[in-house]
Design an enzyme around this catalytic site. Sequence first.
Site, PDB file in Angstrom:
ATOM      1  N   CYS A 114     -68.562 -33.695 -34.159  1.00  0.00           N
ATOM      2  CA  CYS A 114     -69.878 -33.526 -34.860  1.00  0.00           C
ATOM      3  C   CYS A 114     -70.136 -31.922 -35.256  1.00  0.00           C
ATOM      4  O   CYS A 114     -70.957 -31.608 -36.065  1.00  0.00           O
ATOM      5  CB  CYS A 114     -70.803 -34.091 -33.744  1.00  0.00           C
ATOM      6  SG  CYS A 114     -70.713 -35.506 -33.533  1.00  0.00           S
ATOM      7  N   HIS A 249     -77.409 -30.225 -36.143  1.00  0.00           N
ATOM      8  CA  HIS A 249     -76.749 -31.557 -36.190  1.00  0.00           C
ATOM      9  C   HIS A 249     -77.574 -32.763 -35.853  1.00  0.00           C
ATOM     10  O   HIS A 249     -78.509 -32.420 -34.809  1.00  0.00           O
ATOM     11  CB  HIS A 249     -75.560 -31.450 -35.240  1.00  0.00           C
ATOM     12  CG  HIS A 249     -75.052 -32.792 -34.887  1.00  0.00           C
ATOM     13  ND1 HIS A 249     -74.573 -33.422 -35.926  1.00  0.00           N
ATOM     14  CD2 HIS A 249     -74.639 -33.302 -33.684  1.00  0.00           C
ATOM     15  CE1 HIS A 249     -74.080 -34.522 -35.409  1.00  0.00           C
ATOM     16  NE2 HIS A 249     -74.305 -34.536 -34.083  1.00  0.00           N
ATOM     17  N   ASN A 279     -76.778 -40.386 -36.577  1.00  0.00           N
ATOM     18  CA  ASN A 279     -75.948 -39.300 -36.369  1.00  0.00           C
ATOM     19  C   ASN A 279     -74.552 -39.770 -37.449  1.00  0.00           C
ATOM     20  O   ASN A 279     -73.818 -40.641 -37.038  1.00  0.00           O
ATOM     21  CB  ASN A 279     -75.297 -39.123 -35.102  1.00  0.00           C
ATOM     22  CG  ASN A 279     -74.441 -38.127 -34.498  1.00  0.00           C
ATOM     23  OD1 ASN A 279     -73.691 -37.604 -35.411  1.00  0.00           O
ATOM     24  ND2 ASN A 279     -74.239 -37.972 -33.407  1.00  0.00           N
TER      25      ASN A 279
HETATM   26  O1  UT7 Z   1     -73.241 -36.062 -31.992  1.00  0.00           O
HETATM   27  C1  UT7 Z   1     -72.333 -35.663 -30.500  1.00  0.00           C
HETATM   28  C2  UT7 Z   1     -73.533 -35.480 -29.517  1.00  0.00           C
HETATM   29  N1  UT7 Z   1     -74.195 -36.722 -28.922  1.00  0.00           N
HETATM   30  C3  UT7 Z   1     -75.565 -36.513 -28.347  1.00  0.00           C
HETATM   31  O2  UT7 Z   1     -75.810 -35.424 -28.605  1.00  0.00           O
HETATM   32  C4  UT7 Z   1     -75.932 -37.736 -27.867  1.00  0.00           C
HETATM   33  C5  UT7 Z   1     -76.660 -37.420 -26.770  1.00  0.00           C
HETATM   34  N2  UT7 Z   1     -77.544 -38.117 -25.715  1.00  0.00           N
HETATM   35  C6  UT7 Z   1     -78.460 -38.970 -26.028  1.00  0.00           C
HETATM   36  O3  UT7 Z   1     -78.718 -38.764 -27.416  1.00  0.00           O
HETATM   37  C7  UT7 Z   1     -79.080 -39.968 -25.416  1.00  0.00           C
HETATM   38  O4  UT7 Z   1     -78.792 -39.626 -23.983  1.00  0.00           O
HETATM   39  C8  UT7 Z   1     -79.034 -41.389 -25.764  1.00  0.00           C
HETATM   40  C9  UT7 Z   1     -79.745 -41.393 -26.905  1.00  0.00           C
HETATM   41  C10 UT7 Z   1     -77.653 -41.556 -25.854  1.00  0.00           C
HETATM   42  C11 UT7 Z   1     -79.523 -42.149 -24.445  1.00  0.00           C
HETATM   43  O5  UT7 Z   1     -80.938 -41.902 -24.152  1.00  0.00           O
HETATM   44  P1  UT7 Z   1     -81.364 -41.544 -22.698  1.00  0.00           P
HETATM   45  O6  UT7 Z   1     -82.726 -41.116 -22.665  1.00  0.00           O
HETATM   46  O7  UT7 Z   1     -80.555 -40.411 -22.131  1.00  0.00           O
HETATM   47  O8  UT7 Z   1     -80.972 -42.808 -21.858  1.00  0.00           O
HETATM   48  P2  UT7 Z   1     -80.002 -43.151 -20.754  1.00  0.00           P
HETATM   49  O9  UT7 Z   1     -78.670 -42.963 -21.109  1.00  0.00           O
HETATM   50  O10 UT7 Z   1     -80.348 -42.337 -19.480  1.00  0.00           O
HETATM   51  O11 UT7 Z   1     -80.462 -44.603 -20.429  1.00  0.00           O
HETATM   52  C12 UT7 Z   1     -81.776 -45.265 -20.200  1.00  0.00           C
HETATM   53  C13 UT7 Z   1     -81.568 -46.743 -20.064  1.00  0.00           C
HETATM   54  C14 UT7 Z   1     -80.411 -47.268 -19.340  1.00  0.00           C
HETATM   55  O12 UT7 Z   1     -81.028 -48.488 -18.622  1.00  0.00           O
HETATM   56  P3  UT7 Z   1     -81.177 -48.364 -17.249  1.00  0.00           P
HETATM   57  O13 UT7 Z   1     -80.006 -47.942 -16.423  1.00  0.00           O
HETATM   58  O14 UT7 Z   1     -82.204 -47.311 -16.817  1.00  0.00           O
HETATM   59  O15 UT7 Z   1     -81.384 -49.794 -16.731  1.00  0.00           O
HETATM   60  C15 UT7 Z   1     -79.591 -47.798 -20.341  1.00  0.00           C
HETATM   61  O16 UT7 Z   1     -78.854 -48.946 -20.140  1.00  0.00           O
HETATM   62  O17 UT7 Z   1     -81.635 -47.191 -21.714  1.00  0.00           O
HETATM   63  C16 UT7 Z   1     -80.629 -48.198 -21.579  1.00  0.00           C
HETATM   64  N3  UT7 Z   1     -80.105 -48.263 -23.018  1.00  0.00           N
HETATM   65  C17 UT7 Z   1     -80.613 -48.776 -23.824  1.00  0.00           C
HETATM   66  N4  UT7 Z   1     -81.751 -49.960 -23.879  1.00  0.00           N
HETATM   67  C18 UT7 Z   1     -81.976 -50.450 -25.095  1.00  0.00           C
HETATM   68  C19 UT7 Z   1     -79.192 -47.583 -23.515  1.00  0.00           C
HETATM   69  N5  UT7 Z   1     -78.960 -47.708 -24.588  1.00  0.00           N
HETATM   70  C20 UT7 Z   1     -79.810 -48.650 -25.213  1.00  0.00           C
HETATM   71  C21 UT7 Z   1     -80.363 -49.248 -26.093  1.00  0.00           C
HETATM   72  N6  UT7 Z   1     -81.292 -50.392 -26.134  1.00  0.00           N
HETATM   73  N7  UT7 Z   1     -79.317 -49.279 -27.378  1.00  0.00           N
END
Ligand code: UT7
Length: 322
Positions: A114, A249, A279
């Site tokens: 990225c 980004h 992204n």
């Molecule tokens: O370009 C390269 C760099 N990439 C990035 O910078 C990405 C960085 N990370 C992010 O943007 C965020 O961390 C995400 C968008 C990927 C995730 O958001 P988050 O607020 O950090 O959520 P999380 O990973 O802590 O997950 C929270 C909950 C989990 O469920 P439990 O364990 O709390 O029951 C996940 O399983 O959200 C769940 N979850 C989803 N739910 C519905 C994860 N993906 C999804 C989804 N739909 N697509």
Amino acid sequence: MTIRAVLAGTGHYLPSKILTNDDMSEFVETSDEWIIARTGIRQRHQAAEGELTSDLATHAAHEALADAGLTPDDIDLIVVATTTPDFTFPATATIVQKNLGMTHGAAFDLQAVCSGFIYGVNVVDAMIRSGAAKNVLLIGAETFTRILDFTDRTTCVLFGDGAGAVVLCAQDVSEDGQGVLASFIRSDGHHKDLLHVDGGPSSTGTVGHVRMIGNQVFKRAVTDIADAMRQCAAKVDMPIEDIDWFVPHQANQRILNGVAKKLKIDPDTVISTVAKHANTSAASVPLALHTAIMDGRIKRGDTVMLEAFGGGFTWGAALLRY
Ligand code: UT7
């Protein structure tokens, strides 16, 4: 007077097929509400079957050349930042070179995921300043949806396909003139497990799929991007508050907000295309830059800071006067 890499033109290409969040919820257990709340993404573009990264890049290149008032004959170097090349080799940049009808010059790919476009600005700027290149096409192009696991909701909703291109030309300008003013790149190879693709020619002999522990990447992204921006601006003693526009980004609206808050940046000066493009990895910064130039927000003479963070980890920033 000093030789600088001046941004002469920009171009873009987005495949016509759009996948909305509701479309995604047909593949995996997710919802429009979750995706918007956690990322700001509303839709992403997806390349058609048979439409390759080089095709996206070539469209964007044509548009950037027209915007710069140049033809392929004027270009002596093509750099394509991509993680989703057409083939393991030859470099996608050489295929773009052929597509543009060029039988001169040099072309190579650059792999910094990225952060690829920021790395590209750093490399091209150095080549232009040293006299190694004169008129350069720098392209970020990805068919990232090809390396997604559409059964993994934690990654597949985040990415899209697209290409952005810029033409950077060597120009002798005054100290307060246009061009790339500074850039800063960093990497740290200790965190592969947090963000990687689980395949490759040397390891598995397969292409593999994106794997990410998103919440851990998120924390590093905000801290490292803010640091890169500070270090980049410090190279030319420019206070962050003097910069007109920020083109980040486009990984997650919450990362954009987090960085803006950390550096006390007016959110209205931060260009966001994440809702429409998602992204697009190396394509995201040039796509956002093109968008803000075309809609009239970024004007000639404005200072613009570009930044990115991605797999590797890699990160960096670049400051230019448009
Ligand atoms: O370009 C390269 C760099 N990439 C990035 O910078 C990405 C960085 N990370 C992010 O943007 C965020 O961390 C995400 C968008 C990927 C995730 O958001 P988050 O607020 O950090 O959520 P999380 O990973 O802590 O997950 C929270 C909950 C989990 O469920 P439990 O364990 O709390 O029951 C996940 O399983 O959200 C769940 N979850 C989803 N739910 C519905 C994860 N993906 C999804 C989804 N739909 N697509």
